[in-house]
Design a protein around this motif. Sequence first.
Motif, PDB file in Angstrom:
ATOM      1  N   ILE A  96       0.842  -1.230  -0.114  1.00  0.00           N
ATOM      2  CA  ILE A  96       0.110  -0.111   0.095  1.00  0.00           C
ATOM      3  C   ILE A  96       0.885   1.208  -0.146  1.00  0.00           C
ATOM      4  O   ILE A  96       0.674   2.090  -0.603  1.00  0.00           O
ATOM      5  N   ARG A 100       0.834   3.988  -2.824  1.00  0.00           N
ATOM      6  CA  ARG A 100       0.500   5.241  -2.814  1.00  0.00           C
ATOM      7  C   ARG A 100       1.686   6.184  -3.215  1.00  0.00           C
ATOM      8  O   ARG A 100       1.415   7.273  -3.921  1.00  0.00           O
ATOM      9  N   PHE A 107      -8.016   2.429  -1.723  1.00  0.00           N
ATOM     10  CA  PHE A 107      -7.795   1.089  -1.443  1.00  0.00           C
ATOM     11  C   PHE A 107      -8.985   0.484  -0.866  1.00  0.00           C
ATOM     12  O   PHE A 107      -9.448   0.766   0.008  1.00  0.00           O
TER      13      PHE A 107
END
Length: 245
Positions: A96, A100, A107
């Motif tokens: 994640i 990003r 998400f």
Amino acid sequence: MSAGLRVGQRARRRDLPAGGFRSEEFRGASRASPAIIFICPYGTSISTLRWAIRRIRRAGYHVMAYETTTAVFMAGDPAILRDLISAMRKDLESQISRLRSEGVTEFGFFGSSLGSFILYNCIGDALPALRWGVFNTGGDIAQGMWRLDGARRQHVLRGWSLPRLEAAWADLQRPQFGRLDGCRFVFVSSRRDTIAPLDDITPYLEPMRRAGAQVSVLEVRAIGHLTTIVAGLWQAPRIIAMLRS
């Protein structure tokens, strides 16, 4: 290039590490496409579910897919599930963060069977980026695994009973979510699912609601656990769109 990806798109594949899982990344049409964490059911490979992943990607999503080791149930060692969840949480946090940095801002997740339970332990304070998602079947992990003949035999051979297993996984079955304000989740299930029946979901809804989440249940027509999973996977684009709206 992974089969099923269009020209100009790519999949990143990593070998199965000591943590007991493997992942494969399927790029969306845009670098900023919403990302979905997709965890396969127990004993099911990513390659087997490429058809479902393709349907999600075609709906406009970036997919980070995971498959897990069968040892999580067949080794007869309850500690493997705990270690697997911990390792996957760390990997998801890393992925994640990377996504990003590449421009992804949204998400969600879609987990099936065991994958659903793993993600149940990844929401809230564990991974606050996951704001919405689908639990494709759900219920008590110990009781569900006990209904699998082979897995039950392996645990019995090593001295485990259902009550002992329930105690060993109690904190995983009832995780501390923290705050889930604004989060939206849906459980997909069937009354004829013999492994994780619809009625088993009810006790796990209220704790999420008390934490601030909007949680609903979608009943699908199916004749068993496998067909319930498949029904949820087939409807994945529609269910995800419903959540995001």
